[in-house]
Design a protein around this motif. Structure first.
Motif, PDB file in Angstrom:
ATOM      1  N   GLU A  90      44.998  26.368 106.742  1.00 35.94           N
ATOM      2  CA  GLU A  90      45.151  24.927 106.956  1.00 35.94           C
ATOM      3  C   GLU A  90      46.181  24.698 108.049  1.00 35.94           C
ATOM      4  O   GLU A  90      47.256  25.300 108.040  1.00 35.94           O
ATOM      5  CB  GLU A  90      45.618  24.230 105.687  1.00 35.94           C
ATOM      6  N   VAL A  91      45.835  23.825 108.994  1.00 41.31           N
ATOM      7  CA  VAL A  91      46.743  23.452 110.072  1.00 41.31           C
ATOM      8  C   VAL A  91      46.869  21.932 110.077  1.00 41.31           C
ATOM      9  O   VAL A  91      45.858  21.235 110.095  1.00 41.31           O
ATOM     10  CB  VAL A  91      46.220  23.950 111.444  1.00 41.31           C
ATOM     11  N   GLN A  92      48.092  21.435 110.020  1.00 47.89           N
ATOM     12  CA  GLN A  92      48.336  19.995 110.096  1.00 47.89           C
ATOM     13  C   GLN A  92      48.569  19.644 111.559  1.00 47.89           C
ATOM     14  O   GLN A  92      49.548  20.079 112.166  1.00 47.89           O
ATOM     15  CB  GLN A  92      49.550  19.596 109.250  1.00 47.89           C
ATOM     16  N   CYS A  93      47.635  18.876 112.119  1.00 50.11           N
ATOM     17  CA  CYS A  93      47.670  18.503 113.533  1.00 50.11           C
ATOM     18  C   CYS A  93      47.926  17.011 113.609  1.00 50.11           C
ATOM     19  O   CYS A  93      46.983  16.213 113.549  1.00 50.11           O
ATOM     20  CB  CYS A  93      46.352  18.861 114.206  1.00 50.11           C
ATOM     21  N   GLY A  94      49.198  16.624 113.698  1.00 51.04           N
ATOM     22  CA  GLY A  94      49.534  15.208 113.621  1.00 51.04           C
ATOM     23  C   GLY A  94      49.109  14.698 112.265  1.00 51.04           C
ATOM     24  O   GLY A  94      49.399  15.326 111.250  1.00 51.04           O
ATOM     25  N   PRO A  95      48.364  13.589 112.226  1.00 55.22           N
ATOM     26  CA  PRO A  95      47.943  13.065 110.930  1.00 55.22           C
ATOM     27  C   PRO A  95      46.694  13.752 110.370  1.00 55.22           C
ATOM     28  O   PRO A  95      46.220  13.400 109.302  1.00 55.22           O
ATOM     29  CB  PRO A  95      47.643  11.598 111.241  1.00 55.22           C
ATOM     30  N   PHE A  96      46.164  14.760 111.088  1.00 52.32           N
ATOM     31  CA  PHE A  96      44.906  15.363 110.690  1.00 52.32           C
ATOM     32  C   PHE A  96      45.095  16.761 110.127  1.00 52.32           C
ATOM     33  O   PHE A  96      45.828  17.575 110.679  1.00 52.32           O
ATOM     34  CB  PHE A  96      43.943  15.419 111.883  1.00 52.32           C
ATOM     35  N   ARG A  97      44.386  17.053 109.036  1.00 55.28           N
ATOM     36  CA  ARG A  97      44.382  18.367 108.407  1.00 55.28           C
ATOM     37  C   ARG A  97      43.120  19.087 108.862  1.00 55.28           C
ATOM     38  O   ARG A  97      42.016  18.605 108.660  1.00 55.28           O
ATOM     39  CB  ARG A  97      44.381  18.193 106.892  1.00 55.28           C
ATOM     40  N   VAL A  98      43.287  20.245 109.494  1.00 54.72           N
ATOM     41  CA  VAL A  98      42.159  21.045 109.955  1.00 54.72           C
ATOM     42  C   VAL A  98      42.153  22.328 109.132  1.00 54.72           C
ATOM     43  O   VAL A  98      43.180  22.997 108.997  1.00 54.72           O
ATOM     44  CB  VAL A  98      42.278  21.376 111.464  1.00 54.72           C
ATOM     45  N   VAL A  99      40.992  22.654 108.569  1.00 56.66           N
ATOM     46  CA  VAL A  99      40.862  23.846 107.736  1.00 56.66           C
ATOM     47  C   VAL A  99      39.892  24.805 108.408  1.00 56.66           C
ATOM     48  O   VAL A  99      38.799  24.406 108.803  1.00 56.66           O
ATOM     49  CB  VAL A  99      40.354  23.484 106.318  1.00 56.66           C
ATOM     50  N   SER A 100      40.303  26.055 108.518  1.00 61.99           N
ATOM     51  CA  SER A 100      39.461  27.079 109.126  1.00 61.99           C
ATOM     52  C   SER A 100      39.210  28.193 108.118  1.00 61.99           C
ATOM     53  O   SER A 100      40.126  28.626 107.413  1.00 61.99           O
ATOM     54  CB  SER A 100      40.156  27.657 110.359  1.00 61.99           C
ATOM     55  N   LEU A 101      37.963  28.646 108.080  1.00 64.99           N
ATOM     56  CA  LEU A 101      37.614  29.828 107.285  1.00 64.99           C
ATOM     57  C   LEU A 101      37.384  30.961 108.270  1.00 64.99           C
ATOM     58  O   LEU A 101      36.622  30.813 109.228  1.00 64.99           O
ATOM     59  CB  LEU A 101      36.352  29.566 106.459  1.00 64.99           C
ATOM     60  N   MET A 102      38.055  32.068 108.037  1.00 66.03           N
ATOM     61  CA  MET A 102      37.941  33.225 108.934  1.00 66.03           C
ATOM     62  C   MET A 102      38.071  34.486 108.104  1.00 66.03           C
ATOM     63  O   MET A 102      38.408  34.433 106.915  1.00 66.03           O
ATOM     64  CB  MET A 102      39.041  33.178 110.011  1.00 66.03           C
ATOM     65  N   SER A 103      37.838  35.603 108.734  1.00 63.17           N
ATOM     66  CA  SER A 103      38.012  36.862 108.007  1.00 63.17           C
ATOM     67  C   SER A 103      39.492  37.077 107.726  1.00 63.17           C
ATOM     68  O   SER A 103      40.363  36.631 108.488  1.00 63.17           O
ATOM     69  CB  SER A 103      37.445  38.039 108.805  1.00 63.17           C
ATOM     70  N   THR A 104      39.766  37.754 106.639  1.00 61.86           N
ATOM     71  CA  THR A 104      41.146  38.096 106.307  1.00 61.86           C
ATOM     72  C   THR A 104      41.735  38.982 107.405  1.00 61.86           C
ATOM     73  O   THR A 104      42.901  38.836 107.768  1.00 61.86           O
ATOM     74  CB  THR A 104      41.198  38.812 104.941  1.00 61.86           C
TER      75      THR A 104
END
Length: 146
Positions: A90-104
């Motif tokens: 999870e990355v908080q980009c200003g007021p927006f929460r961006v969630v990324s699924l990636m390999s461990t």
């Protein structure tokens, strides 16, 4: 013409209300008054500033190499959940929460952990756009029972 209140324009531009007021005073944005008598600015002018003059979220990556991905959101990693195969970041980009699924493996290679700065680069094949204001609806008429 769509008019935006000063606070709305500031939110879209990622600046303070005072910055928008200074831009109105300097002529960078045109001054208007909305239907309630409040200070407002032209939505088209704000859109042009977002697109061309005030956005730090577009352009080449950190290494300066051009990319087809136009959506870059700089932020702070707030959570990393890993299992044996996949990781959720999870990355908080200003007021927006961006969630990324990636390999461990990828998350470990990047050394991702909460509190570190990161950039979410988005290349989407599907983007859904919703209106933020409700359109005017015609009044419903009651039907008589007969």
């Amino acid at each position: 013409m769509t008019l935006l209140r000063i606070s709305e324009a500031a939110r879209f531009l990622g600046v303070s209300d005072d910055s928008v007021r200074r831009w109105v005073t300097s002529g960078r944005l045109s001054a208007h008054t909305d239907g309630s008598g409040r200070a407002a600015v032209d939505g088209v002018e704000v859109a042009q500033l977002v697109k061309y003059g005030n956005s730090s979220h577009q352009g080449p990556g950190a290494d300066g190499v051009p990319s087809s991905a136009r959506n870059r959101f700089h932020g702070l990693v707030t959570d990393v959940v890993m299992d044996t195969v996949m990781a959720q970041v999870e990355v908080q980009c200003g007021p927006f929460r961006v969630v990324s699924l990636m390999s461990t493996e990828a998350a470990r290679d990047l050394g991702l952990e909460p509190g570190m700065p990161a950039t979410a680069v988005v290349k989407a094949t599907t983007v859904i756009v919703e209106r933020t204001e409700r359109p005017e609806r015609p009044e419903r008429t009651e039907r008589g029972d007969g």
